[in-house]
Design an enzyme around this catalytic site. Structure first.
Site, mmCIF file in Angstrom:
data_model
loop_
_atom_site.group_PDB
_atom_site.id
_atom_site.type_symbol
_atom_site.label_atom_id
_atom_site.label_comp_id
_atom_site.label_asym_id
_atom_site.label_seq_id
_atom_site.Cartn_x
_atom_site.Cartn_y
_atom_site.Cartn_z
ATOM 1 C CE LYS A 101 -2.256 0.149 3.790
ATOM 2 N NZ LYS A 101 -1.823 1.213 4.716
ATOM 3 N NE ARG A 115 -6.779 2.863 12.415
ATOM 4 C CZ ARG A 115 -5.787 2.659 13.268
ATOM 5 N NH1 ARG A 115 -4.646 2.164 12.850
ATOM 6 N NH2 ARG A 115 -5.937 2.960 14.534
ATOM 7 N NE ARG A 168 7.182 -6.878 7.276
ATOM 8 C CZ ARG A 168 6.054 -6.155 7.151
ATOM 9 N NH1 ARG A 168 5.813 -5.492 6.044
ATOM 10 N NH2 ARG A 168 5.210 -6.098 8.146
ATOM 11 N NE ARG A 205 9.440 -4.595 11.220
ATOM 12 C CZ ARG A 205 9.902 -3.663 10.391
ATOM 13 N NH1 ARG A 205 9.965 -2.417 10.751
ATOM 14 N NH2 ARG A 205 10.265 -3.995 9.161
ATOM 15 N NE ARG A 245 0.350 -6.050 11.508
ATOM 16 C CZ ARG A 245 1.446 -6.733 11.855
ATOM 17 N NH1 ARG A 245 1.794 -6.796 13.119
ATOM 18 N NH2 ARG A 245 2.174 -7.339 10.945
#
Ligand code: ZN
Length: 211
Positions: free
Chosen positions: A14, A89, A123, A156, A167
């Site tokens: 995004k 949101r 990641r 992370r 999430r």
């Protein structure tokens, strides 16, 4: 004048697509994530508040996000328009947009949860210099080691499967009503975000109404 909202789950590209679109049309890229990061880095009062929320493992609440975006839009420095990323949101914030700004398009980047997981869980971050890696797209030359500084690559905190599942659930619960609302009232374009970056950008451009 182009006024766009771009939506997509974290990991859908995004931010990258918002930037490409902003460059193409000389738009101001309004990224909620970037605004918060800037405030944290510059030790503002807002930054301290955000850091506390994140340290407690909470998500920044919608009212705060709304205030930040409202203030940013009211700066009116967007002569050629804007692309907003990370907002709205929830349905109430979407109503605010519909009432206050005449959006040209709402761009939805679609990516199946399985693909989001595959990308996000790949990641890595250098624990010394902070450089980002991705075991799919940007592998280090030596396993778990930073190419630049030799630091150890780590996952992370919020890229662990449990945090990602939270999430994803939050994204679907909150944004589905937003997407439905926009689909009834606005020009919504949906693009397959699993394609390479340049192809996603081309697909967005091809679908935008000339204005
Ligand atoms: Zn490093």
């Amino acid at each position: 004048m182009h006024k766009y909202v771009i939506m997509g789950v974290q990991g859908s590209g995004k931010g990258t697509q918002a930037k490409l679109l902003a460059d193409a049309f000389d738009l101001v890229h309004i990224s909620v994530g970037d605004i918060f990061r800037w405030n944290v880095q510059h030790h503002t009062k807002l930054g301290a508040h955000v850091r506390r929320i994140v340290a407690e493992g909470q998500l920044v609440d919608d009212d705060l996000v709304e205030e930040v975006v409202r203030n940013r839009l009211q700066m009116h420095d967007w002569n050629f328009g804007f692309v907003v990323d990370g907002f709205p949101r929830n349905a109430r914030q979407a109503e605010f947009f519909l009432e206050s700004y005449d959006l040209d398009a709402v761009i939805i980047l679609e990516m199946p949860d399985a693909e989001v997981s595959r990308r996000v869980l790949a990641r890595r971050l250098c624990s010394d210099c902070g450089l980002d890696y991705n075991l799919i797209a940007h592998r280090p030359k030596v396993l778990d080691t930073c190419d630049v500084c030799g630091g150890k690559l780590v996952v992370r905190e919020d890229d662990h499967p449990e945090a990602l599942a939270v999430r994803l659930r939050d994204y679907h619960d909150k944004t589905l009503p937003v997407i439905e609302l926009f689909q009834r009232k606005e020009f919504v374009i949906t693009v397959d975000a699993t394609q390479p970056i340049a192809d996603v950008h081309a697909a967005i451009r091809a679908r935008l109404r000339p204005s």
